[in-house]
Design a protein around this motif. Structure first.
Motif, PDB file in Angstrom:
ATOM      1  N   LEU A  75       0.824  -1.206   0.000  1.00  0.00           N
ATOM      2  CA  LEU A  75       0.000   0.000   0.000  1.00  0.00           C
ATOM      3  C   LEU A  75       0.862   1.261   0.000  1.00  0.00           C
ATOM      4  CD1 LEU A  75      -2.704  -0.973   2.670  1.00  0.00           C
ATOM      5  CD2 LEU A  75      -2.711  -1.425   0.196  1.00  0.00           C
ATOM      6  N   ASP A  76       0.233   2.398  -0.287  1.00  0.00           N
ATOM      7  CA  ASP A  76       0.937   3.685  -0.257  1.00  0.00           C
ATOM      8  C   ASP A  76       1.275   4.122   1.166  1.00  0.00           C
ATOM      9  OD1 ASP A  76       1.336   4.564  -2.974  1.00  0.00           O
ATOM     10  OD2 ASP A  76      -0.828   4.764  -3.133  1.00  0.00           O
ATOM     11  N   SER A  77       0.769   3.414   2.157  1.00  0.00           N
ATOM     12  CA  SER A  77       1.141   3.669   3.548  1.00  0.00           C
ATOM     13  C   SER A  77       2.451   2.979   3.909  1.00  0.00           C
ATOM     14  CB  SER A  77       0.043   3.164   4.484  1.00  0.00           C
ATOM     15  OG  SER A  77      -0.119   1.755   4.357  1.00  0.00           O
ATOM     16  N   GLY A  78       2.928   2.082   3.043  1.00  0.00           N
ATOM     17  CA  GLY A  78       4.092   1.270   3.345  1.00  0.00           C
ATOM     18  C   GLY A  78       3.745  -0.048   4.003  1.00  0.00           C
ATOM     19  N   ASN A  79       2.450  -0.318   4.159  1.00  0.00           N
ATOM     20  CA  ASN A  79       1.991  -1.561   4.767  1.00  0.00           C
ATOM     21  C   ASN A  79       1.892  -2.646   3.700  1.00  0.00           C
ATOM     22  OD1 ASN A  79       1.034  -3.309   6.705  1.00  0.00           O
ATOM     23  ND2 ASN A  79      -0.990  -2.380   6.886  1.00  0.00           N
ATOM     24  N   PHE A  80       2.427  -3.815   3.999  1.00  0.00           N
ATOM     25  CA  PHE A  80       2.366  -4.965   3.098  1.00  0.00           C
ATOM     26  C   PHE A  80       1.317  -5.919   3.626  1.00  0.00           C
ATOM     27  CE2 PHE A  80       4.566  -9.025   1.529  1.00  0.00           C
ATOM     28  CZ  PHE A  80       4.028  -8.908   0.242  1.00  0.00           C
ATOM     29  N   LEU A  81       0.236  -6.105   2.880  1.00  0.00           N
ATOM     30  CA  LEU A  81      -0.900  -6.909   3.322  1.00  0.00           C
ATOM     31  C   LEU A  81      -0.917  -8.262   2.638  1.00  0.00           C
ATOM     32  CD1 LEU A  81      -3.854  -4.319   3.112  1.00  0.00           C
ATOM     33  CD2 LEU A  81      -2.332  -4.761   5.050  1.00  0.00           C
ATOM     34  N   VAL A  82      -1.304  -9.274   3.396  1.00  0.00           N
ATOM     35  CA  VAL A  82      -1.642 -10.577   2.833  1.00  0.00           C
ATOM     36  C   VAL A  82      -3.133 -10.761   3.039  1.00  0.00           C
ATOM     37  CG1 VAL A  82      -1.254 -13.052   2.888  1.00  0.00           C
ATOM     38  CG2 VAL A  82       0.644 -11.495   3.353  1.00  0.00           C
ATOM     39  N   LEU A 125       5.969   4.249  10.800  1.00  0.00           N
ATOM     40  CA  LEU A 125       5.382   4.947   9.661  1.00  0.00           C
ATOM     41  C   LEU A 125       4.036   5.530  10.045  1.00  0.00           C
ATOM     42  CD1 LEU A 125       6.122   2.357   6.816  1.00  0.00           C
ATOM     43  CD2 LEU A 125       7.304   4.522   7.224  1.00  0.00           C
ATOM     44  N   PRO A 126       3.647   6.666   9.461  1.00  0.00           N
ATOM     45  CA  PRO A 126       2.319   7.231   9.724  1.00  0.00           C
ATOM     46  C   PRO A 126       1.224   6.208   9.458  1.00  0.00           C
ATOM     47  CG  PRO A 126       3.672   8.792   8.514  1.00  0.00           C
ATOM     48  CD  PRO A 126       4.449   7.513   8.553  1.00  0.00           C
ATOM     49  N   GLY A 127       0.323   6.076  10.387  1.00  0.00           N
ATOM     50  CA  GLY A 127      -0.751   5.093  10.274  1.00  0.00           C
ATOM     51  C   GLY A 127      -0.465   3.802  11.010  1.00  0.00           C
ATOM     52  N   MET A 128       0.789   3.593  11.387  1.00  0.00           N
ATOM     53  CA  MET A 128       1.148   2.394  12.137  1.00  0.00           C
ATOM     54  C   MET A 128       0.777   2.585  13.605  1.00  0.00           C
ATOM     55  SD  MET A 128       4.941   0.677  12.604  1.00  0.00           S
ATOM     56  CE  MET A 128       5.128   0.284  10.861  1.00  0.00           C
ATOM     57  N   LYS A 129       0.110   1.616  14.184  1.00  0.00           N
ATOM     58  CA  LYS A 129      -0.302   1.688  15.582  1.00  0.00           C
ATOM     59  C   LYS A 129       0.467   0.646  16.383  1.00  0.00           C
ATOM     60  CE  LYS A 129      -4.955   3.311  14.421  1.00  0.00           C
ATOM     61  NZ  LYS A 129      -6.426   3.026  14.517  1.00  0.00           N
ATOM     62  N   LEU A 130       1.453   1.125  17.132  1.00  0.00           N
ATOM     63  CA  LEU A 130       2.214   0.222  17.981  1.00  0.00           C
ATOM     64  C   LEU A 130       1.397  -0.142  19.213  1.00  0.00           C
ATOM     65  CD1 LEU A 130       5.779   1.820  17.872  1.00  0.00           C
ATOM     66  CD2 LEU A 130       4.938  -0.130  16.587  1.00  0.00           C
ATOM     67  N   ARG A 131       1.283  -1.425  19.459  1.00  0.00           N
ATOM     68  CA  ARG A 131       0.556  -1.885  20.639  1.00  0.00           C
ATOM     69  C   ARG A 131       1.434  -1.741  21.878  1.00  0.00           C
ATOM     70  NH1 ARG A 131      -0.353  -5.773  16.771  1.00  0.00           N
ATOM     71  NH2 ARG A 131       1.176  -7.164  17.726  1.00  0.00           N
ATOM     72  N   ARG A 132       0.812  -1.661  23.028  1.00  0.00           N
ATOM     73  CA  ARG A 132       1.556  -1.525  24.280  1.00  0.00           C
ATOM     74  C   ARG A 132       2.534  -2.689  24.437  1.00  0.00           C
ATOM     75  NH1 ARG A 132       1.094   1.466  28.701  1.00  0.00           N
ATOM     76  NH2 ARG A 132      -0.827   2.400  27.879  1.00  0.00           N
ATOM     77  N   GLU A 172       6.889  11.523  21.546  1.00  0.00           N
ATOM     78  CA  GLU A 172       6.203  10.731  20.523  1.00  0.00           C
ATOM     79  C   GLU A 172       7.201   9.730  19.950  1.00  0.00           C
ATOM     80  OE1 GLU A 172       3.127  10.495  19.612  1.00  0.00           O
ATOM     81  OE2 GLU A 172       2.422  12.072  20.951  1.00  0.00           O
ATOM     82  N   PRO A 173       6.719   8.621  19.373  1.00  0.00           N
ATOM     83  CA  PRO A 173       7.632   7.675  18.758  1.00  0.00           C
ATOM     84  C   PRO A 173       8.349   8.323  17.564  1.00  0.00           C
ATOM     85  CG  PRO A 173       5.356   7.133  18.218  1.00  0.00           C
ATOM     86  CD  PRO A 173       5.313   8.197  19.281  1.00  0.00           C
ATOM     87  N   ILE A 174       9.638   8.042  17.411  1.00  0.00           N
ATOM     88  CA  ILE A 174      10.378   8.633  16.302  1.00  0.00           C
ATOM     89  C   ILE A 174      10.201   7.816  15.048  1.00  0.00           C
ATOM     90  CG2 ILE A 174      12.105   9.664  17.824  1.00  0.00           C
ATOM     91  CD1 ILE A 174      13.986   7.381  17.094  1.00  0.00           C
ATOM     92  N   PHE A 175      10.563   8.424  13.903  1.00  0.00           N
ATOM     93  CA  PHE A 175      10.379   7.763  12.613  1.00  0.00           C
ATOM     94  C   PHE A 175      11.317   6.574  12.451  1.00  0.00           C
ATOM     95  CE2 PHE A 175      12.066   7.426   8.272  1.00  0.00           C
ATOM     96  CZ  PHE A 175      10.954   6.957   7.625  1.00  0.00           C
ATOM     97  N   ARG A 176      12.582   6.776  12.868  1.00  0.00           N
ATOM     98  CA  ARG A 176      13.565   5.713  12.640  1.00  0.00           C
ATOM     99  C   ARG A 176      14.510   5.626  13.833  1.00  0.00           C
ATOM    100  NH1 ARG A 176      14.880   2.831   8.178  1.00  0.00           N
ATOM    101  NH2 ARG A 176      16.991   2.021   8.018  1.00  0.00           N
ATOM    102  N   CYS A 177      14.841   4.413  14.227  1.00  0.00           N
ATOM    103  CA  CYS A 177      15.733   4.228  15.375  1.00  0.00           C
ATOM    104  C   CYS A 177      17.132   4.749  15.073  1.00  0.00           C
ATOM    105  CB  CYS A 177      15.827   2.729  15.734  1.00  0.00           C
ATOM    106  SG  CYS A 177      14.258   2.025  16.233  1.00  0.00           S
TER     107      CYS A 177
END
Length: 201
Positions: free
Chosen positions: A129-136, A158-165, A196-201
């Motif tokens: 996807l244009d979000s960078g998400n790879f779906l199966v 990435l924007p739209g990514m939801k990191l779980r606790r 906030e979470p950063i884009f890249r480590c």
């Protein structure tokens, strides 16, 4: 005899054509029987051309190859996700394939399994996807998300990514090796330091 020879030649041409057509380059989707390989620079390209998925080698000698996702239009290729972080393919001729019986998998040049999503349901297709998400996608209606790269982040948010606790972003071991670094940081730890979470480590 001549008729049989012509029929055999026609059959071989059709078989070769099917092999060629099953290779995908430039589309955003792998369907049943489709594959991409490192040879020929075959990739998947998201609908609006923002992200690309394919084989890459981070070291100068091209000794280790990985399936990754990167921003398409950056001069310095920014890898945001790697499938086989701990298990590189030693040759460029690895293959990422959605088999006709519905399994997405990465194989090396000898046909040995290198990486595959841990899913019980069969896939009907895989799409970047244009979000960078790879779906199966699969399931009974062939459009259920049965696995996605956003649920298995690497070192990049990435924007739209939801990191779980408790879920972690894990940096590369070094700039030539995407294997997991021992230093790990949870979403809560990033927020405690940076807000906030950063884009890249």
């Amino acid at each position: 005899m001549g008729r049989e020879k012509n029929a055999l030649t026609a059959y071989m041409l059709v078989a070769l054509l099917m092999v060629f057509l099953n290779g995908v380059e430039g589309g955003d989707t792998l369907r049943l029987g489709d594959s991409i390989s490192g040879t020929g620079d075959q990739t998947l390209l998201s609908k609006n051309g923002k992200f690309e998925l394919g084989f890459f080698s981070p070291d100068e000698n091209n000794t280790n190859w990985y399936i990754g996702i990167w921003y398409t239009n950056m001069a310095d290729r920014a890898i945001v996700w790697v499938a086989n972080r701990e298990t590189p393919v030693s040759e460029e001729s690895g293959v990422l394939n959605v088999s006709r019986d519905g399994y997405l998998a990465l194989f090396d040049a000898q046909g040995a399994l290198v990486w595959s999503p841990n899913v019980s349901k069969k896939a009907s297709r895989a799409v970047i996807l244009d979000s960078g998400n790879f779906l199966v996608l699969g399931g009974e209606n062939h459009s259920e998300i049965i696995w996605q790269s956003f649920d298995h982040p690497g070192d990049s948010w990435l924007p739209g990514m939801k990191l779980r606790r408790g879920q972690k972003l894990v940096p590369w071991k070094n700039s030539f090796d995407p294997a997991c670094q021992k230093i790990r940081a949870t979403l809560e730890q990033f927020r405690a330091v940076l807000g906030e979470p950063i884009f890249r480590c």
